[in-house]
Design a protein around this motif. Structure first.
Motif, PDB file in Angstrom:
ATOM      1  N   ASP A  89      -2.453   7.996  -6.268  1.00  0.00           N
ATOM      2  CA  ASP A  89      -3.105   6.689  -6.499  1.00  0.00           C
ATOM      3  C   ASP A  89      -2.643   5.555  -5.704  1.00  0.00           C
ATOM      4  O   ASP A  89      -1.609   5.316  -5.524  1.00  0.00           O
ATOM      5  N   PHE A  90      -3.567   4.746  -5.210  1.00  0.00           N
ATOM      6  CA  PHE A  90      -3.422   3.590  -4.378  1.00  0.00           C
ATOM      7  C   PHE A  90      -3.759   2.590  -5.480  1.00  0.00           C
ATOM      8  O   PHE A  90      -4.685   2.408  -5.860  1.00  0.00           O
ATOM      9  N   ILE A  91      -2.686   1.531  -5.382  1.00  0.00           N
ATOM     10  CA  ILE A  91      -2.820   0.278  -6.194  1.00  0.00           C
ATOM     11  C   ILE A  91      -3.101  -0.818  -4.936  1.00  0.00           C
ATOM     12  O   ILE A  91      -2.226  -0.945  -4.156  1.00  0.00           O
ATOM     13  N   GLY A  92      -3.928  -1.631  -5.237  1.00  0.00           N
ATOM     14  CA  GLY A  92      -4.082  -2.825  -4.172  1.00  0.00           C
ATOM     15  C   GLY A  92      -5.278  -2.671  -3.427  1.00  0.00           C
ATOM     16  O   GLY A  92      -6.143  -1.524  -3.689  1.00  0.00           O
ATOM     17  N   ALA A  93      -5.516  -3.673  -2.636  1.00  0.00           N
ATOM     18  CA  ALA A  93      -6.720  -3.547  -1.427  1.00  0.00           C
ATOM     19  C   ALA A  93      -6.352  -4.265  -0.347  1.00  0.00           C
ATOM     20  O   ALA A  93      -4.920  -4.945  -0.298  1.00  0.00           O
ATOM     21  N   GLY A  94      -6.855  -4.187   0.747  1.00  0.00           N
ATOM     22  CA  GLY A  94      -6.602  -4.613   1.945  1.00  0.00           C
ATOM     23  C   GLY A  94      -7.617  -4.129   3.007  1.00  0.00           C
ATOM     24  O   GLY A  94      -8.633  -3.412   2.760  1.00  0.00           O
TER      25      GLY A  94
ATOM     26  N   LEU B 288      -7.329  -1.850   5.611  1.00  0.00           N
ATOM     27  CA  LEU B 288      -7.361  -0.613   5.601  1.00  0.00           C
ATOM     28  C   LEU B 288      -8.258   0.071   4.638  1.00  0.00           C
ATOM     29  O   LEU B 288      -8.193   1.392   4.720  1.00  0.00           O
ATOM     30  N   GLU B 289      -8.520  -0.491   3.551  1.00  0.00           N
ATOM     31  CA  GLU B 289      -9.136   0.315   2.353  1.00  0.00           C
ATOM     32  C   GLU B 289     -10.320   1.044   2.810  1.00  0.00           C
ATOM     33  O   GLU B 289     -10.519   2.453   2.447  1.00  0.00           O
ATOM     34  N   ASP B 290     -11.214   0.946   3.722  1.00  0.00           N
ATOM     35  CA  ASP B 290     -12.164   1.607   4.128  1.00  0.00           C
ATOM     36  C   ASP B 290     -11.720   3.090   4.965  1.00  0.00           C
ATOM     37  O   ASP B 290     -12.347   3.907   4.859  1.00  0.00           O
ATOM     38  N   ASP B 291     -10.754   2.659   5.956  1.00  0.00           N
ATOM     39  CA  ASP B 291     -10.266   3.792   6.513  1.00  0.00           C
ATOM     40  C   ASP B 291      -9.644   4.847   5.770  1.00  0.00           C
ATOM     41  O   ASP B 291      -9.886   6.095   5.963  1.00  0.00           O
ATOM     42  N   VAL B 292      -8.927   4.425   4.670  1.00  0.00           N
ATOM     43  CA  VAL B 292      -8.511   5.285   3.552  1.00  0.00           C
ATOM     44  C   VAL B 292      -9.658   5.965   2.860  1.00  0.00           C
ATOM     45  O   VAL B 292      -9.515   7.404   2.778  1.00  0.00           O
ATOM     46  N   ARG B 293     -10.574   5.277   2.292  1.00  0.00           N
ATOM     47  CA  ARG B 293     -11.756   6.113   1.765  1.00  0.00           C
ATOM     48  C   ARG B 293     -12.195   7.055   2.723  1.00  0.00           C
ATOM     49  O   ARG B 293     -12.604   8.159   2.442  1.00  0.00           O
ATOM     50  N   ALA B 294     -12.464   6.902   4.057  1.00  0.00           N
ATOM     51  CA  ALA B 294     -13.026   7.816   5.107  1.00  0.00           C
ATOM     52  C   ALA B 294     -12.101   8.835   5.055  1.00  0.00           C
ATOM     53  O   ALA B 294     -12.700  10.099   5.325  1.00  0.00           O
ATOM     54  N   SER B 295     -10.747   8.715   5.186  1.00  0.00           N
ATOM     55  CA  SER B 295      -9.703   9.772   5.331  1.00  0.00           C
ATOM     56  C   SER B 295      -9.868  10.826   4.101  1.00  0.00           C
ATOM     57  O   SER B 295      -9.778  11.868   4.423  1.00  0.00           O
TER      58      SER B 295
END
Length: 163
Positions: A21-26, A28-35
């Motif tokens: 689970d990732f808490i927070g936003a920033g 790099l969020e789109d890169d994390v979702r893509a990964s």
């Protein structure tokens, strides 16, 4: 910070029935979702966004992971320690000092999957690391400890004579 690297390490660790689970936003969020999507981890990785219940989220966790390229002394590490969570982290900034003496697990990025599996395979050992970290955090970084440290600093500065 390197959240995409953490997703990749988590995938390589391949720990059955585990969740990240990732808490927070920033930014790099789109890169994390893509990964997450590219690795097929949608059922194991959640991006929870900004939360008002971080303490409750930490209390529900089995471990805390920092997969950073750089840090100073991350508040998130202190928060995890205040909840006696076992911590796995890259050895950057002040983190090695905080996790020294068996208070956590330091891992280079290339070895992170092994470190994650180790914590999952030895929950009793990991819990003991979390307890040692809790003791360290509360004795060194609590409000009372910080007030005492500042008072001592101010006393020492007040007692210095100018050259």
């Amino acid at each position: 910070k390197n959240p995409v690297g953490l997703v990749q390490a988590f995938a390589r660790a391949a720990i059955p029935k585990s969740r990240l689970d990732f808490i927070g936003a920033g930014p790099l969020e789109d890169d994390v979702r893509a990964s997450v999507q590219a690795l097929g981890l949608e059922q194991q990785v959640a991006l929870l966004g900004l939360r008002n219940d971080v303490r409750e989220q930490l209390r529900a966790a089995d471990a805390f992971v920092l997969h950073s390229d750089y840090e100073g002394l991350p508040l998130a590490l202190l928060e995890a320690g205040a909840e006696a969570l076992p911590v796995v982290s890259t050895p950057v900034g002040a983190i090695p000092d905080v996790l020294a003496d068996g208070r956590g697990y330091l891992s280079e990025k290339a070895d992170m999957p092994r470190a994650l599996r180790h914590v999952a395979d030895l929950p009793g050992e990991a819990a003991e690391c979390g307890r040692r970290l809790f003791d360290h955090i509360t004795s060194r970084y609590s409000v009372a400890a910080m007030i005492t440290a500042h008072q001592n600093l101010y006393r020492s500065l007040a007692n210095e004579t100018p050259a």
